[in-house]
Design an enzyme around this catalytic site. Structure first.
Site, short mmCIF file in Angstrom:
data_model
loop_
_atom_site.label_atom_id
_atom_site.label_comp_id
_atom_site.label_asym_id
_atom_site.label_seq_id
_atom_site.Cartn_x
_atom_site.Cartn_y
_atom_site.Cartn_z
CG LEU A 138 66.30 80.55 72.53
CD1 LEU A 138 66.04 79.05 72.59
CD2 LEU A 138 65.01 81.31 72.25
CG ASP A 139 65.72 85.34 77.94
OD1 ASP A 139 66.53 86.08 77.35
OD2 ASP A 139 64.52 85.64 78.13
CE LYS A 140 71.62 79.74 84.21
NZ LYS A 140 72.17 80.22 85.50
NE ARG A 237 61.72 86.20 81.16
CZ ARG A 237 62.93 86.25 81.68
NH1 ARG A 237 64.01 86.13 80.90
NH2 ARG A 237 63.08 86.42 82.97
#
Length: 324
Positions: A138-140, A237
């Site tokens: 998962l992105d930060k 995104r």
């Protein structure tokens, strides 16, 4: 660092005519076929004491197989006592609810303080599993559910399930704009041609499919439920920005904040100060890599998304849907 493994076995007689890489994958199910193919090409596999480096070589049965190979370990990274929100743990897998701000894997600018460092502290033996058992990221600043393998057999099966699209992941998000219904985006994603830290929809990119449905409509925003068929970097995104419904707070693909007209000052401040993509991994469903039991987990929305939904809902009730 690397760890050396030694494997030995006799090829079963009923494997006659089978490709070497396929036969070894059947004989040593703890390791993926791609990894075994790498070992064959690296001269790490012997048949009857002779190196055999052709994956397509046909076995006849009865051969003595000996493998001496190296597996990378993550001991070069330090264990750190970072708190984890653990939803499930057994001897094979770990499911966590990742908070915003936690980087998954060490990299440029993030040598420590990551999920990997936390995993090494929580379960030291996970250092023997490549990438400390992390099979997806998962992105930060994306919150929510992740599954981690604690053993090599579990990792092998989970990676294969991920590649076969047998693991279901659903997300919640808040995007800009009023969407009238659900649908999907089927557009290839690859590295941006000029901004190399970003991804983009490009010709020749890897196939990527994102399904979405409307959960709640606001004046100038929409609350969505999304399901991934594929797992490309920044997929949700990028896809939502591509259809002109970028996620609130997305610092890379979101553009400037776009609050609805005549919004209260409190809502304006909230939208302007929402500094992360409004994205949360809400549901994870998979077959347990060892027992095959179907398991499912749900992670509640974090407080910042709960508050943003409430503010947008109150704004819509005050002004109505038509005045955006």
């Amino acid at each position: 660092m690397t760890k050396q493994i030694k494997l030995s076995q006799i090829v079963p007689d009923n494997f006659y005519g089978m490709r070497l890489d396929q036969a070894l994958a059947e004989m040593f199910p703890d390791y993926s076929r791609s990894r075994i193919k790498e070992w064959i090409l690296a001269d790490a596999v012997q048949l009857d004491k002779s190196v055999q480096n052709l994956p397509k070589f046909k076995v006849v049965g009865g051969e003595q197989v000996d493998i001496v190979a190296d597996i990378a370990e993550d001991q070069r990274f330090s264990a750190e006592p970072i708190a984890l929100d653990i939803l499930h743990e057994d001897e094979h897998i770990l499911v966590i609810n990742k908070p915003a701000g936690l980087v998954v894997h060490p990299g440029a600018g993030n040598a420590d303080g990551t999920l990997l460092n936390a995993l090494l502290h929580h379960c030291p033996s996970i250092a023997e599993v490549p990438r400390a058992g992390i099979i997806h990221r998962l992105d930060k600043d994306t919150t929510g559910l992740m599954v981690v393998a604690k053993t090599i057999p579990a990792q092998t099966h989970l990676v294969e399930a991920m590649q076969a699209r047998e693991i279901t992941r659903e997300y919640e998000a808040i995007c800009y704009g009023k969407m009238t219904g659900g649908g999907f985006v089927n557009q290839p994603i690859g590295r941006h041609q000029t901004r190399r830290t970003q991804m983009a929809v490009i010709d020749g990119g890897k196939p990527a499919v994102t399904h979405y449905r409307v959960m709640e409509k606001y004046r100038g925003h929409t609350r969505l439920r999304l399901r991934l068929e594929t797992g490309r970097t920044h997929q949700i995104r990028v896809h939502m920005a591509f259809i002109n419904h970028s996620l609130v707070g997305d610092p890379v693909y979101g553009g400037r904040p776009r609050p609805p007209r005549k919004a209260a000052e409190s809502l304006l401040v909230m939208i302007r100060n929402f500094k992360r993509q409004a994205l949360h991994a809400a549901m994870l469903r998979l077959a347990h890599p060892i027992t095959s039991e179907i398991l499912e987990w749900h992670a509640p929305l974090p407080e910042d998304l709960v508050e943003l939904n409430a503010a947008l809902r109150a704004d819509t009730l005050l002004h109505g849907m038509d005045e955006a």
